[in-house]
Design a protein around this motif. Structure first.
Motif, PDB file in Angstrom:
ATOM      1  N   ILE A   6      54.606 -59.110  27.225  1.00 40.69           N
ATOM      2  CA  ILE A   6      54.395 -59.685  28.558  1.00 40.69           C
ATOM      3  C   ILE A   6      53.407 -58.872  29.393  1.00 40.69           C
ATOM      4  O   ILE A   6      52.910 -59.360  30.407  1.00 40.69           O
ATOM      5  N   TYR A   7      53.108 -57.634  28.976  1.00 39.97           N
ATOM      6  CA  TYR A   7      52.170 -56.808  29.737  1.00 39.97           C
ATOM      7  C   TYR A   7      50.779 -56.754  29.105  1.00 39.97           C
ATOM      8  O   TYR A   7      49.880 -56.104  29.650  1.00 39.97           O
ATOM      9  N   LEU A   8      50.585 -57.438  27.984  1.00 44.34           N
ATOM     10  CA  LEU A   8      49.283 -57.364  27.322  1.00 44.34           C
ATOM     11  C   LEU A   8      48.190 -58.095  28.091  1.00 44.34           C
ATOM     12  O   LEU A   8      47.002 -57.881  27.827  1.00 44.34           O
ATOM     13  N   ASP A   9      48.582 -58.955  29.038  1.00 47.05           N
ATOM     14  CA  ASP A   9      47.555 -59.598  29.856  1.00 47.05           C
ATOM     15  C   ASP A   9      46.937 -58.614  30.854  1.00 47.05           C
ATOM     16  O   ASP A   9      46.001 -58.958  31.568  1.00 47.05           O
ATOM     17  N   GLU A  10      47.447 -57.373  30.900  1.00 40.95           N
ATOM     18  CA  GLU A  10      46.892 -56.343  31.780  1.00 40.95           C
ATOM     19  C   GLU A  10      45.935 -55.420  31.023  1.00 40.95           C
ATOM     20  O   GLU A  10      45.435 -54.453  31.583  1.00 40.95           O
ATOM     21  N   ILE A  11      45.695 -55.720  29.741  1.00 38.82           N
ATOM     22  CA  ILE A  11      44.853 -54.868  28.899  1.00 38.82           C
ATOM     23  C   ILE A  11      43.613 -55.640  28.455  1.00 38.82           C
ATOM     24  O   ILE A  11      43.701 -56.802  28.076  1.00 38.82           O
ATOM     25  N   ASP A  12      42.456 -54.991  28.515  1.00 41.22           N
ATOM     26  CA  ASP A  12      41.208 -55.553  28.006  1.00 41.22           C
ATOM     27  C   ASP A  12      40.577 -54.582  27.019  1.00 41.22           C
ATOM     28  O   ASP A  12      40.782 -53.361  27.112  1.00 41.22           O
ATOM     29  N   LEU A  13      39.791 -55.128  26.090  1.00 48.89           N
ATOM     30  CA  LEU A  13      38.952 -54.262  25.260  1.00 48.89           C
ATOM     31  C   LEU A  13      37.961 -53.534  26.170  1.00 48.89           C
ATOM     32  O   LEU A  13      37.549 -54.058  27.217  1.00 48.89           O
ATOM     33  N   ALA A  14      37.560 -52.312  25.760  1.00 47.66           N
ATOM     34  CA  ALA A  14      36.742 -51.490  26.665  1.00 47.66           C
ATOM     35  C   ALA A  14      35.557 -50.833  25.960  1.00 47.66           C
ATOM     36  O   ALA A  14      35.092 -49.783  26.380  1.00 47.66           O
ATOM     37  N   TYR A  15      35.054 -51.452  24.890  1.00 47.09           N
ATOM     38  CA  TYR A  15      33.812 -50.955  24.301  1.00 47.09           C
ATOM     39  C   TYR A  15      32.685 -51.083  25.332  1.00 47.09           C
ATOM     40  O   TYR A  15      31.798 -50.249  25.405  1.00 47.09           O
ATOM     41  N   ALA A  16      32.765 -52.159  26.111  1.00 48.77           N
ATOM     42  CA  ALA A  16      31.900 -52.338  27.273  1.00 48.77           C
ATOM     43  C   ALA A  16      32.803 -52.576  28.476  1.00 48.77           C
ATOM     44  O   ALA A  16      33.805 -53.289  28.370  1.00 48.77           O
TER      45      ALA A  16
END
Length: 739
Positions: A650-660
């Motif tokens: 339920i908290y994964l919508d607060e995470i983004d990939l960050a290569y850029a």
């Protein structure tokens, strides 16, 4: 959306916390796997599922569930099989057979409407009926909640959040006031709540619709970095969003203000509207900063010039006059702001101030807004620096809101507080920090006012500087060793509206000309994957090289860049576990970023200095995925400051990939190598302030890739989004009335 029907044959995995399920479904004799959020699933259930077929790289074809509805059996044989599955506590195969023999195809109706009739069956008494009733009711309750909300486009994850917040009252609460969702459940906006409200027959002009809409509009506006909103703009936006007459909006605006839900304030000939928290934060910062500035501080018994000379001698440096003035001001004043660009010696000045204070027995605390900034401060000074949240001993209140142990009643125990990267501090954090500063404690605020303002509301550093409330030192001179870096030289050129010096041999600032966005994209990928790691073997392509881009959308936005870069820098592999969530695939080894403040996430420290455990992960924190636990459906992330966090779905919508990442999100961070794509975009976004902030994140090398025309446009464009804040006005207004 595709639809399938079937009976739950077996449950492979189920997480009771977030409802995530992996199960086998049988449809007309064929078995297939489903995955998704189905918290009430039991073997033997007949389900109608909506979703899509996907191919999992490790487990093959699966049906990814987005909507789920239980299709209860209507034949005696089907009902018996359903009850015998254990779906309801207290009913096993023997009891199920007895119930169906007694009530035939009306058995489920008895459970639903006349459960006391189960006493007619031998062996079922009050105690067993109580167990059956509680289990059946709880399951039915969650099913009803899921079905009710899913019909309005609410995702299963959001349904679980609603259920956790309101429990059995979920449907009743939302039917009474659907707009409560916009305030209580992250990810649900006014439009979704309004859709539910209109379907329930709530009038477009109803009081709580208009007042909820007003609050939503203000919150959206403040989400852009403002602490308040002009009433004229609120009315204009309200006409478009709410679709009612201006008179109705004004009436509800006044009613909301009268009832204390918002605050309307007239400044000269304009009116501004605040949400209550930001209003009191501005008042709090105004009161405390003025109080500290007018406070009498103990004079220091030392020869300040001699102390500075000793530091210069030990470190083989020579301070410029403005740098000496900053050191003297920090030692003699109660509150001081030191601002300057890269290479102007801010860190060296902090070192000098700290050493002098500690030499004379003063206790110094150091803090910064983010974990990365605090880590940099610690590395530069050799002393522990904490995030401001950790300095204030952040905790969670009973209603799961951020709270601090350090307050006016229990202030920070020190003589001096030095805060770095102050351009990132928003009005809420500054208010909480100042609350914990006791009278007589010296406060030194350090930052680069020419960088982008805080992600959160307010323009605190600039407002404090321009209010002329406290002593401000502006550093212009560049340290001798820094003057050799073209990163430093060009940052100051850009800040002054001049074109940077490009591609000097042996220097650290380069430009690669590309006119088309797709060619820029290919160049970015090639640089980070091969060219730069080959140029310097010590540079790790994941840890040391960071792409910073102005935008989220488009070919050169972070969303597209991250998908392309993930394929190259961390491609799929049988040895790497991965998890699909919405439009992202998260894979072990991925570089990721937290995109919003979450005050309840727990962390443990696996290395480094500081507390062993705590709560709170903040917008902009970066790390790497360490593991994906398929059995428990969790993702563990190690952040740059050596904190480990285990994320439930339920908290994964607060995470983004960050290569850029966007340049906005890079504030307070520093990377050995920074690559910035330069291309034409919205004029209010593509400005000098943004480019300056991006290149000043680099420590060893900057590479601009794109159009020279775009670089020149950004340097010439000194416009930026205006932030609405009344902090400067408040301070000036109070000071004008002080004798």
């Amino acid at each position: 959306m595709e639809e399938v029907h079937g009976i739950v044959d077996s449950i492979i995995f189920k997480n009771d916390e977030n409802g995530y399920v992996v199960a086998k479904i049988k449809e007309e004799g064929k078995l297939f796997t489903i995955t998704g959020c189905i918290p009430y699933i039991m073997e033997g259930q007949s389900l109608k599922l909506g979703g899509e077929w996907i191919i999992h790289p490790q487990f093959g074809e699966q049906f990814k569930v987005e909507l789920c509805e239980e299709a209860l059996p209507n034949t005696s044989a089907g009902i018996e099989r359903y009850l015998a599955s254990g779906v309801i506590s207290g009913i096993g195969p023997v009891t199920a057979k007895k119930i169906v023999e007694k009530f035939k195809d009306k058995a489920l109706d008895v459970l639903e409407n006349n459960i006391e009739r189960l006493k007619e069956i031998e062996g079922i008494g009050d105690k067993k009926i109580s167990i059956i009733y509680e289990s059946y009711s709880k399951q039915k309750e969650l099913q009803n909640i899921m079905m009710f909300f899913q019909s309005y486009g609410v995702t299963p994850n959001q349904c679980i959040k609603i259920y956790k917040r309101f429990k059995e009252e979920s449907v009743r609460m939302v039917k009474e006031n659907p707009y409560v969702l916009t305030e209580e459940i992250s990810g649900i906006g006014f439009k979704t709540a309004d859709k539910i409200a209109r379907s329930l027959g709530i009038e477009a002009t109803s009081t709580f619709r208009i007042q909820s809409g007003i609050k939503y509009i203000i919150n959206q506006f403040c989400g852009l970095g403002n602490t308040c909103m002009p009433v004229s703009k609120l009315i204009k936006d309200g006409l478009n969003i709410l679709g009612v007459a201006e008179e109705i909006i004004r009436e509800n605006l006044l009613a909301s203000a009268y009832e204390g839900r918002i605050k309307v304030e007239a400044i000269e000939d304009k009116q501004y509207v605040f949400t209550i928290p930001y209003y009191y934060c501005e008042l709090g910062v105004t009161k405390k900063i003025i109080t500290l500035s007018l406070c009498n501080y103990n004079k220091l018994d030392m020869d300040i010039d001699k102390e500075i000379e000793e530091f210069e001698g030990k470190n083989n440096i020579k301070f410029a006059s403005s740098q000496k003035e900053a050191i003297k001001g920090a030692l003699s004043s109660g509150v001081e702001i030191i601002t300057g660009g890269p290479g102007t010696g801010k860190t060296t000045i902090i070192n000098c101030i700290t050493q002098i204070f500690e030499k004379h027995g003063f206790r110094v605390l150091m803090g910064a807004p983010t974990g990365r900034a605090a880590k940099r401060m610690s590395e530069a000074t050799g002393k522990e620096a904490k995030t401001i949240h950790r300095l204030l001993e952040m905790g969670i209140s009973e209603d799961e809101e951020m709270s601090f142990c350090k307050t006016e009643e229990t202030p920070l125990e020190c003589d001096v507080i030095i805060v770095d990267e102050a351009s990132m501090i928003d009005i809420v954090l500054m208010n909480n920090l100042l609350k914990a500063v006791s009278l007589g404690t010296r406060l030194i605020i350090v930052g680069d006012v020419d960088q982008l303002p805080s992600v959160g509301p307010g323009n605190v550093l600039r407002d404090l500087i321009e209010s002329n409330c406290v002593k401000v030192i502006r550093l212009k001179d560049i340290f001798r060793q820094s003057s050799k870096s073209m990163i430093t030289v060009n940052a100051h050129k850009i800040n002054n509206g001049e074109m940077p010096v490009l591609n000097e041999r042996g220097k650290d600032f380069y430009f690669i000309n590309c006119e088309e966005n797709n060619k820029i994209l290919d160049t970015l990928v090639g640089l980070i994957d091969k060219r730069l790691p080959n140029y310097n073997k010590d540079w790790d392509k994941l840890k040391h090289i960071q792409i910073l881009t102005p935008m989220r959308k488009g070919v050169l936005g972070v969303e597209n860049l991250n998908k392309k870069l993930q394929q190259v820098l961390n491609p799929p592999s049988e040895s790497k576990k991965e998890k699909e969530f919405r439009d992202n695939i998260f894979r072990v080894g991925d570089k990721v970023m937290q995109t919003k403040n979450n005050y309840s996430l727990k962390w443990i420290r696996i290395a480094g200095i500081g507390e062993d455990e705590g709560v709170g992960i903040f917008n902009g924190d970066m790390g790497y995925i360490e593991d994906i636990d398929e059995e428990n459906n969790t993702v563990s992330i190690i952040f740059d400051d050596e904190r480990k966090v285990i994320y439930e779905t339920i908290y994964l919508d607060e995470i983004d990939l960050a290569y850029a990442i966007t340049i906005h999100k890079s504030q307070g961070s520093e990377f050995p190598v920074v690559i910035v794509p330069s291309f034409m975009g919205p004029p209010l976004l593509m400005n000098r302030n943004l480019l300056y902030t991006g290149i000043t994140r680099a420590k060893k090398l900057v590479v601009l890739v794109g159009s020279i025309k775009a670089v020149k446009f950004m340097i010439d464009n000194n416009r930026s989004f205006e932030r609405y804040s009344l902090l400067q006005w408040r301070i000036e207004d109070v000071l004008s009335n002080v004798d």
